[in-house]
Scaffold this motif. Structure first.
Motif: not given
Length: 296
Positions: A69-77, A204-208, A213-215
């Protein structure tokens, strides 16, 4: 003994005519079979598509979107399209200025409340420490007022001074007692509010999860995958996971048809050289649009 056969006798069959009649019957049967076969072929060839519906389809599965629910930038895939992933495995790492602003807002609120709490504690302690002195002064002024009642020679100005001092002493005692009580109530309320803010901050910190990002489920990564360095608005999927336990086919129903399919009809799915039996579970009024959103 010799028997004379009269060929003109109607009761005696002619062998030549018998063979000719049998051959003619066979030719007529063969001709009728060929004619009806050709007619049946054209009827089936041109009429079957209107009854036995055929059309292309897209094999897909239930999709699970992975987003924040935030604007994010992907740094690693860590995954690629078509890869199998298990629930709980890390998909990507992101950074989010929105999440940083939210944390900063909570921290600022905690700092303001902590400062307000410190001020209230100081006021409460000052009022508590000076309360006994104010009460002693009140007792002295009350004793002076009682003695003043027995003095007949006291002037009006002196009486007013004594009564004014007693009133001010009583006012000071009441004000300090109220300040101590109200400060304790506000401190308790602020402490509870601080607990709530800390709980929200921890959520908030736990959710982020520090940008990891996990499956959520075990499945297959679809083609809708974000690229490294890509910025995504809030709610935009970072990845899409297809559930291999819930596979279905989006079938494009042909427009030229004599019958309409209904839910529950049996169908056959031609998958390579395999014919798989299935059933129609849902008919979508906008199947073309819906199928266009599916990932292969």
């Amino acid at each position: 003994m010799d028997v004379t056969i009269n060929r003109l006798d109607p009761n005696v069959p002619d062998p030549v005519e018998s063979r000719r009649r049998a051959a003619g019957r066979l030719v007529r049967i063969a001709y009728a079979t060929a004619v009806f076969g050709v007619v049946g072929f054209f009827v089936v060839y041109f009429g079957a598509p209107f009854v036995l519906l055929r059309g292309p389809g897209t094999v897909s599965a239930s999709r699970h979107f992975v987003s924040l629910p935030y604007t994010v930038q992907v740094t690693k895939m860590n995954v690629e399209a078509g890869a199998t992933i298990k629930a709980g495995e890390e998909i990507a790492e992101v950074i989010s200025p929105d999440q940083d602003r939210i944390v900063a807002t909570y921290m600022q609120a905690l700092a303001d409340i902590t400062g307000r709490t410190a001020e209230l504690r100081i006021k409460a302690r000052v009022a508590q420490e000076s309360l006994e002195t104010a009460r002693s002064y009140l007792r002295v002024t009350e004793e002076a007022a009682q003695r003043l009642d027995t003095m007949s020679a006291a002037t009006v100005t002196f009486r007013m001074e004594v009564l004014r001092e007693r009133a001010q002493a009583r006012k000071a005692v009441v004000s300090q007692e109220a300040e101590v009580a109200e400060s304790n109530i506000q401190l308790a309320s602020l402490d509870e509010f601080i607990k709530q803010i800390r709980g929200r901050l921890d959520e908030v910190e736990q959710h982020f999860s520090k940008g990891r990002v996990f499956a959520p489920i075990t499945g297959i990564i679809s083609t809708g995958l974000a690229d490294v360095g890509q910025s995504l608005p809030a709610g935009t999927p970072i990845a899409e996971i297809l559930d291999p336990t819930d596979i279905f086919v989006d079938w494009y129903i042909p427009n030229e048809r004599l019958i309409d399919p209904t839910v529950g009809h049996e169908v056959y799915v031609l998958f390579g050289n395999r014919r798989i039996r299935g059933k129609i579970t849902e008919i979508l009024p906008v199947s073309g649009v819906y199928a266009g959103t599916q990932q292969q």
